[in-house]
Design an enzyme around this catalytic site. Sequence first.
Site, PDB file in Angstrom:
ATOM      1  N   GLY A  69      73.968  23.444 -40.243  1.00  0.00           N
ATOM      2  CA  GLY A  69      73.819  24.652 -39.448  1.00  0.00           C
ATOM      3  C   GLY A  69      72.473  24.648 -38.762  1.00  0.00           C
ATOM      4  N   CYS A  70      71.890  25.808 -38.599  1.00  0.00           N
ATOM      5  CA  CYS A  70      70.589  25.911 -37.945  1.00  0.00           C
ATOM      6  C   CYS A  70      69.571  25.034 -38.662  1.00  0.00           C
ATOM      7  CB  CYS A  70      70.124  27.365 -37.955  1.00  0.00           C
ATOM      8  SG  CYS A  70      68.460  27.576 -37.293  1.00  0.00           S
ATOM      9  N   PHE A  71      68.922  24.173 -37.919  1.00  0.00           N
ATOM     10  CA  PHE A  71      67.992  23.247 -38.565  1.00  0.00           C
ATOM     11  C   PHE A  71      66.805  23.948 -39.217  1.00  0.00           C
ATOM     12  CE2 PHE A  71      67.018  21.865 -33.913  1.00  0.00           C
ATOM     13  CZ  PHE A  71      66.272  22.994 -33.631  1.00  0.00           C
TER      14      PHE A  71
END
Length: 173
Positions: free
Chosen positions: A22-24
């Site tokens: 997902g969002c890094f």
Amino acid sequence: MHLFLLGVLFLAPLDTATFAGGCFWSMEHPFDQLDGVVSVTVGFMGGRTVSPSYGDVVTGRTGHLESVQVVYDPRKVGYAKLLDAFWHNIDPFQANGQACDHGPQYQSAIFYGDSVQQQLAQESKRHVGLRFHREVVTQLRPAGPFFPAEEYHQHYAKTNPVRYGLYRTGCGR
């Protein structure tokens, strides 16, 4: 760690692991916490575009996944421990993103660098599926070129703790 042999200094070899969860920003912080992790870089892997920007990747059309590249000392932390940290910070059953981030660029994946990493990743994925009696949708893919994200994305939890905290809380991570 350094090794000396006949008065010659040898640097101990480091290894690299790459994960998409997902969002890094949400994946950088858990790996930073592990003893033996030398560095964590946020960026992109798995797509078709050479040297993509964040603006390119968030469209979902480049094929890249937001990823973290973890450089680690295998004498201090093993790949299995990194896999454990990965599984504890994603939802392995969410197909089109993670938490509140939706789209192909937010899918979860383990990018293996060699046959040992591939085997360990396969075994850990199998164990997660057996534990929860569900199909794990996290992808296992061979590692390819990694493209670091722009500097303002690096170490976001440290440089923007309030915004990072609001994102994590608001996103349910």
